[in-house]
Design a protein around this motif. Structure first.
Motif, PDB file in Angstrom:
ATOM      1  N   ASN A 581      47.968  34.079  40.770  1.00  0.00           N
ATOM      2  CA  ASN A 581      47.234  35.314  40.467  1.00  0.00           C
ATOM      3  C   ASN A 581      48.069  36.552  40.780  1.00  0.00           C
ATOM      4  OD1 ASN A 581      44.834  34.099  39.547  1.00  0.00           O
ATOM      5  ND2 ASN A 581      44.169  33.740  41.650  1.00  0.00           N
ATOM      6  N   SER A 617      43.334  40.284  41.215  1.00  0.00           N
ATOM      7  CA  SER A 617      42.216  40.118  40.296  1.00  0.00           C
ATOM      8  C   SER A 617      42.004  41.398  39.504  1.00  0.00           C
ATOM      9  CB  SER A 617      40.936  39.768  41.071  1.00  0.00           C
ATOM     10  OG  SER A 617      40.617  40.815  41.971  1.00  0.00           O
ATOM     11  N   PRO A 631      40.082  36.423  38.177  1.00  0.00           N
ATOM     12  CA  PRO A 631      41.468  36.208  38.608  1.00  0.00           C
ATOM     13  C   PRO A 631      42.446  36.555  37.490  1.00  0.00           C
ATOM     14  CG  PRO A 631      40.087  34.337  39.198  1.00  0.00           C
ATOM     15  CD  PRO A 631      39.262  35.200  38.313  1.00  0.00           C
TER      16      PRO A 631
END
Length: 765
Positions: A581, A617, A631
């Motif tokens: 991420n 995110s 994410p």
């Protein structure tokens, strides 16, 4: 009986008519307008001549009314004529007052400015001019108040005259002769009063203009004297001695006020205890009416005594304020004299000016508080005076102990009223002193600013800021926030780090654009290869810029290597998702495939606006008002639909159907009109509105309205957008008489039993 009433009414009317008929050509003053401008417009001779004409006319009317009064028999008419005669008898006195006002010499302004002579000027002349200036300001204030009051009275008279003149017209139309003379007298009397007020207003206006001229002249002389003052060391020495004397007097006054204030506080507490005792006695159920009356009077006497002690306390506060004002006045005089002759340098001069500007604001607040205290004291004095009147009236019928108690209350009220009146005078005098102090400080400060050159202002400003803030800024910048290894990390270190990163990123972005331009021109390179190579080089450059920035701020790179090694092991074991991420966030932020404000669809059911892109995110705000935290890897590894990637045009399909038998061309025309009238529709040459005939349905002719809209402007979901068009279509079709169909079914029965057929026939008979 009716004949008798009619006969008496006829006799009354006949006597009234005979009385007016007995005097031929009754004189009536000529009134053509509510305000008679000839009473105050023109030369004094013209006004006097007009007044003489009106006096002669008044005499004729008075003689006529006196003669008419003896001939009238109706009581109401006699009363009206008597009131009119009284008005016309007063008019000569008013005319004399008006004539005296016209002939009176103009009001004189008793302001004498001191003669200046050649410079240099002594300090005494400056303070004499200040006193004259304050005198002019005081006279301007008093005359302005009188001017405003007179103008307000003129406005009231003007409104009353308009009302009377309107009534005069109505009475004249009805030929109600006694009433005409009464209202004529009232109008002329008010016209004379209006003229006197108008002449007074003109005189006050001339006085104010003269005072304004004197004020300007005095200000010019004050400025000229200030620029050429001759201030000696002896003047400064006397000023400093005056400061010490004022401070000593203030200390003595404060000590004296403290002692007297303590006594007053003790007396106030004792009186409040006595009042509480009386209230307890009054609350007892077995108290007699006579005792209750005596206790009530005693309670009022104690409350009045409480008023008096609080007034004494206010007087002490006023004495303390006067002593403090005198000290401030002498301190200001000493400081501005010191600054004028150059004591203390430029910096001290600037500090003194700023200090006394703040003091000036404090004095203005004190002045406002004095105004409030003066109003409250005047209100208390009015209440006490009303109480004195009420007690005197009660004393007329009182006797015995009650009379003695009322006499004691009366003496206490009179004593309190006397003290309150003294306080009012003292507050007014204190207000004048503080106003004079404010004027002196304000005027002297403004003149002192003219003595400071631009260079002195700039020099003092920079030096003052440098001395005051330089060390503070250094301490803030180099204060250690935390430590990495043995290297302290401060705000200055952070600034160096950010500057290095910013410059490095700027160079990298410029290099990326430049390499893209150069390599794109090479035919042997594919665009995909170019983009991959340049992007990879860009991220490697970011890494090296980050390492260089750490080196610049003094962080040991060996420690960073250890940290990255440990981080790599952690990623290998359990931080794959976080790293994925994180790297996805870097890609999103650098490639900007999506950006804040874009409208995107992620997955099957998530549609909304990108509100924020973080490192781990992305926050999406849905049209239902929900914030979805997605994410970053979802945007990298999955398919994402964006409505606003290259532009924000979006095509909407609105299917609808109409009943068979409807004219398709008319339906298409109406649908096109609905699209045009709907505010969200946007159209240009490349994005046109269309109406398609899509087929023949089971129950309807099927159409589809195709429109374009700009999503950045609307910020709505697709359902909300389509709803606007359905509202418009339904309204237009209903107005045009076009039916919107609904499913229908025809049932065809092939055969029935004979028994059912017979029952149906019987039911229909």
């Amino acid at each position: 009986m009716k004949k008798l009433i009619s006969l008496s009414a006829f006799l009354v009317f006949f006597s009234f008519f005979s009385a007016f008929a007995a005097v031929s050509n009754p004189p009536l003053p000529v009134i053509t307008a509510p305000i008679e401008e000839r009473f105050f417009t023109g030369s004094p001779e013209e006004i006097t001549k007009f007044i003489a004409t009106k006096v002669e006319e008044d005499q004729k009317v008075s003689a006529y009314l006196n003669k008419l009064k003896t001939q009238l028999t109706q009581v109401e008419a006699q009363q009206t004529i008597a009131e009119a005669i009284e008005l016309f008898n007063i008019l000569p006195l008013q005319f004399k007052k008006l004539e005296a006002k016209v002939k009176a010499p103009p009001l004189q302004v008793n302001i004498v400015l001191p003669s200046l002579g050649p410079p240099p000027y002594r300090l005494k002349l400056y303070y004499d001019l200040l006193a004259t200036y304050q005198q002019i300001l005081s006279q301007i204030s008093d005359n302005q108040k009188q001017y405003d009051l007179t103008k307000k009275e003129l406005d009231y008279l003007n409104e009353d005259l308009k009302t009377l003149f309107s009534n005069y017209g109505e009475i004249s139309a009805k030929k109600a002769w006694p009433g005409i003379y009464l209202i004529c007298g009232q109008i002329i009397s008010m016209q004379v009063r209006y003229a006197i007020k108008k002449l007074t207003l003109n005189q006050l206006q001339n006085v104010l203009q003269t005072l304004e001229t004197s004020k300007q002249q005095c200000m010019e002389e004050i400025s000229a004297v200030f620029q050429h003052l001759k201030i000696t060391r002896n003047d400064l020495k006397k000023a400093l001695q005056a400061v010490e004397k004022a401070k000593k007097q203030e200390r003595d006054t404060t000590e004296k006020i403290k002692q007297e204030g303590n006594k007053i506080e003790r007396n106030i507490v004792l009186i409040e205890i006595k009042i509480d005792n009386i209230l307890q006695k009054l609350a007892r159920p077995d108290i007699s009416q006579e005792a209750k009356r005596l206790f009530e009077v005693e309670k009022e006497r104690l409350q009045m005594q409480l008023y008096r002690y609080r007034a004494l306390k206010d007087k002490l506060d006023k004495d303390n304020l006067i002593a403090h004002l005198e000290t401030q006045k002498q301190e200001f005089k000493a400081e501005w004299l010191s600054c004028y002759i150059g004591e203390g340098g430029r910096l001290e001069k600037r500090k003194a000016l700023r200090k006394w500007a703040d003091t000036l604001g404090e004095l203005q607040l004190i002045q406002n508080k004095l105004d409030t205290a003066l109003s409250q004291t005047q209100l208390k004095a009015e209440l006490v005076n009303d109480k004195i009147i009420a007690v005197k009236q009660s004393l007329i019928t009182a006797d015995g102990k009650f009379k003695k108690a009322l006499s004691a209350l009366l003496r206490e009220c009179q004593s309190t009223l006397s003290l309150l009146n003294d306080n009012i005078l003292a507050l007014q005098e204190t207000k004048k002193k503080i106003t004079a102090t404010i004027v002196e400080i304000d005027l002297t400060l403004s003149l002192m600013k003219t003595k400071i050159s631009l260079w002195e202002k700039v020099y003092a400003w920079f030096r003052e800021r440098g001395l005051d803030t330089g060390e503070k800024v250094k301490r803030v910048l180099y204060y250690p926030l935390w430590t990495i290894g043995v290297t302290p990390f401060s705000l200055a270190t952070l600034i160096k780090f950010l500057i290095t990163i910013s410059i490095g990123l700027y160079v990298l972005k410029w290099a990326k654009r430049r390499f893209m331009q150069i390599l794109t021109k090479k035919p042997e390179f594919y665009s995909g290869s170019i983009n991959s190579a340049v992007t990879l080089g860009y991220y490697l450059g970011i890494f090296f810029v980050f390492m260089i920035a750490l080196s610049v701020v003094g962080i040991n790179l060996s420690q960073i290597t250890i940290i990255f090694g440990a981080l790599g092991v952690g990623i290998g074991f359990g931080l794959q998702t976080i790293a994925n991420n994180f790297i996805s966030g870097i890609i999103l932020l650098t490639e900007r495939s999506i950006k804040v404000g874009d409208i995107v669809e992620v997955g099957d059911n998530l549609t909304g606006e990108v509100k924020r892109i973080n490192m781990r995110s992305t926050v999406i705000r849905t049209y239902d008002g929900l914030d979805a935290i997605v994410p970053n890897s979802e945007f990298i590894s999955n398919r994402v639909t964006t409505w606003t990637y290259d532009d924000d045009w979006r095509r909407l399909y609105i299917p609808f159907g109409v009943a068979y038998g409807s004219d398709p061309e008319k339906v298409a025309k109406i649908a096109y009109e609905v699209a045009k009238e709907t505010a969200i529709t946007t159209e240009d040459q490349q994005h046109r509105t269309q109406v398609l005939f899509t087929g023949f349905g089971d129950n309807s002719l099927d159409f589809t309205l195709i429109v374009w809209c700009r999503m950045h402007r609307l910020r709505k979901s697709t359902k909300e957008l389509i709803s606007d068009y359905y509202f418009g279509l339904y309204k237009k079709f209903t107005e045009a008489g076009i039916e919107i169909p609904f499913p229908q079914r025809d049932i065809h029965i092939r055969s029935l039993s004979e028994e059912i057929v017979q029952k149906l026939k019987q039911s229909t008979k």
